[in-house]
Structures are given as structure tokens and as C-alpha cells.
Motif scaffolding. Sequence first.
Motif, short mmCIF file in Angstrom:
data_model
loop_
_atom_site.label_atom_id
_atom_site.label_comp_id
_atom_site.label_asym_id
_atom_site.label_seq_id
_atom_site.Cartn_x
_atom_site.Cartn_y
_atom_site.Cartn_z
N ASP A 1 0.83 -1.21 0.00
CA ASP A 1 0.00 0.00 0.00
C ASP A 1 0.87 1.26 0.00
OD1 ASP A 1 -2.25 -1.58 0.04
OD2 ASP A 1 -2.57 -1.40 2.21
N LEU A 2 1.95 1.22 0.78
CA LEU A 2 2.85 2.36 0.86
C LEU A 2 3.47 2.66 -0.50
CD1 LEU A 2 4.59 4.48 2.34
CD2 LEU A 2 6.17 2.62 2.93
N ALA B 1 2.44 1.74 -3.43
CA ALA B 1 1.41 2.15 -4.39
C ALA B 1 1.10 3.63 -4.23
CB ALA B 1 0.15 1.32 -4.20
N SER B 2 1.07 4.11 -2.98
CA SER B 2 0.82 5.54 -2.73
C SER B 2 1.97 6.39 -3.25
CB SER B 2 0.63 5.78 -1.23
OG SER B 2 -0.49 5.08 -0.74
N VAL B 3 3.20 5.91 -3.08
CA VAL B 3 4.36 6.63 -3.60
C VAL B 3 4.30 6.72 -5.11
CG1 VAL B 3 6.87 6.55 -3.86
CG2 VAL B 3 5.84 6.05 -1.63
N GLU B 4 3.86 5.62 -5.75
CA GLU B 4 3.77 5.62 -7.21
C GLU B 4 2.71 6.59 -7.70
OE1 GLU B 4 4.67 4.92 -11.05
OE2 GLU B 4 5.80 4.32 -9.27
N VAL B 5 1.59 6.66 -6.98
CA VAL B 5 0.55 7.62 -7.35
C VAL B 5 1.10 9.04 -7.28
CG1 VAL B 5 -1.65 8.63 -6.64
CG2 VAL B 5 -1.40 6.14 -6.73
N TYR B 6 1.86 9.33 -6.23
CA TYR B 6 2.48 10.67 -6.10
C TYR B 6 3.41 10.94 -7.28
CZ TYR B 6 5.97 14.08 -4.76
OH TYR B 6 6.83 15.14 -4.77
N SER C 1 -5.18 3.33 -9.78
CA SER C 1 -4.06 4.16 -9.36
C SER C 1 -3.52 5.04 -10.47
CB SER C 1 -2.92 3.28 -8.81
OG SER C 1 -2.42 2.43 -9.83
N GLY D 1 -1.25 -1.87 -8.91
CA GLY D 1 -0.62 -0.59 -9.20
C GLY D 1 0.86 -0.69 -9.54
N ARG E 1 1.37 11.65 -10.49
CA ARG E 1 0.73 12.97 -10.52
C ARG E 1 1.77 14.08 -10.69
NH1 ARG E 1 -3.84 12.34 -5.70
NH2 ARG E 1 -5.19 10.90 -6.85
#
Length: 342
Positions: free
Chosen positions: A79-80, A82-87, A283, A151, A90
Motif C-alpha cells: 500500500d505504501l 502504491a501511494s508513492v507511485e501515485v504521487y 491508481s 498498481g 501525478r
Amino acid sequence: MSNLSQVYDIDLKLLRCFCTIVEEGSFKAAQATLNLSQSMLSEYLKSLETRLGVRLCQRGPKGFKLLPEGEVVYEAARDLFASVEVYRQRAASLGDGQGHELVIGIQDQIVDNPRAHVDEAISRFSDYYPNCRFRVEIMLGFQMTGRVADGLLHVGIGIQNEQFPQLAAERLFDEEAAIYAGRSHPLFAVPDAELTREAIENAVYCNRGHHEYVHPEKTRNAATRGDIGLGAHAQTTLVLSGRNIGYLPDHVAAPYVAQGRLRALRPDLTRMVSPVVAMTGASVKDFKFAQRFVDSLVDVHTEARVMSAARAPVPERAETPTAPTPPYRRRSSPAKRRTAAS
């Protein structure tokens, strides 16, 4: 995990190593992926366990086994990341792709299909975004679909899997397949006129392992459950051996059919048409480069279908008038969509 009050760069490095060990299923396999020695990998895992204050896995002569605490850490780490990849996605969308990487997964038999034009889509996308780098990997279908859902891939190209309805899918072309038998299989020499549905259904069936959802009843029945071929070419090898019959894409089987080593069994009964799609996960919905690449894929394959239809011979006029075909509306190019959005 009370020891980890703050996450540092070293923690991310240790977590990535741990995730790789879990995903590869062993220390030895993770060594090759990470290009690290086993002693260094073991030291990283010990350091992570010390930082977290828990034991994550069992390792030793009996192999690698993830403990319940390890499962929690693994899922949290995924999850961590995946969140970094979303950042990253963007942030990269603010520019023209400079220094960014587009990660693409392609199912193993797709590029060989004459209907596939993935290379042309990459070329067209590169005309608009020359600074965006591609990372392309060929993989098994179930691996690709799972990585898109997690993601880890921006875009996956392969046979649509209805077990992942949460993924967005854009149809590119259709893949045709049938059940084939090798030259040494008993059904190979049976003429079509004498080959019954029952004979095909009762034969030992080579399935595709985790990606099998076409004929799950055959894999559960001990009488028809045969070997497992992970990937089209692995399955082709098993069918060629004569041990099993099994579904193969027509374009993969074609060279062996020409050599007299494979034969399609009653294509009128076993023919299967599967849509090949470009799939994306939630994602990447705000990651413009993934969306633009999907646009390029759809445009190129749509144009190829239209050109193929234009070259096809015109059928004789039917006695009964048919409804007119709706006019073809070409999707706008990535450049036009980009201009309209700006």
C-alpha cells in the motif's frame, strides 16, 4: 512494530527487499532480482525485523515461509509503495514526461499475434512524448493482471480477465484459439466427421494454472485434469508431447500445424474468441502518460481494423436488404485530446 516511530529512506530500501523476497518466494530467487548476495539479503531482513520489533518469516533448510506478522507488513508495504507511485505519477503529469518511466506489461503470446500493433502504438506515443522512457516486460497473463490491479504496472496488454472487474479495459483486437492435439495423441488421427464432442470433453486437458477460467470443471475432474502450462509456449510444448489436449492461440499453433505436428480438434465446436485489451487500474486514473498510451493503443488498433475491413473482398449483394452499417468515428489522437484538455 512500536520500534518504528518514523520511516526513513533505509526503511523503504529494507521494505522493498522484503517485498521482493515475498514475491519471488525464496531468498535465492530474490538474489537474482535484486543483484544482492544471500548474506547481504539476510542482513537486510534482520535489520528490518529489528526495526519493526517482530519476526517476519521463517527461513532455513525447509525453505521460506511468511509469518502472520510478515503478511501484515507485506500488505502495508505494498500500500505504501502504491501511494508513492501515485504521487510520482501525478507529479510527472505536470511536465512532458522528462525523466519519467512508463511501465508496461504484455501477456506472453500477444506480441506474436499478427493483429497486434503494440510497437506502432509505442512509436506514435513517442512522437508526442519523446522524453518518457518505457519499461516493458513480457509475463504470464495472471501475473500481468494482478500487477495492474496492485498498481505495479501502469498499463497491461493481454486477454481480458473477468475476475478483475475493477480494472478499466479498452478492447484492441480479438485472439482466436481452439483445442489442439499433438501428433502422438489418440485424437489426432480421428477424422472430424467421427470426432464427437464427448470424446473431446473426456480427454485429458492441459490447463493454464492460475489463469485458467475457461474450463475450470476440467481442472477439478481427476479424469480430465492434465498438466499445467504457464504461458502459451509452455502449454504448446505439453500439447505437442501428446500427453494432453488444450487450448492454444491459433497464431502460436500455426507453425506446428504446417509441420503436421499439431491439429485443431473440431474448431466448429472448440473455437474460442477472446478480447485482447489494454487494462489500467484505479491508481493511474490521474496519470496522463498511461492514459495517453492507452489512447495510442486504441487508435492504432482501430485504424488497423478499419484498413483490414476496407481490404476485405466485398460480399455478394443479399436478396434481402440489410440495415446500413453506422459510419466509423475515429477517436481523436492523443495530441488532439491533449490540446482539447489544455
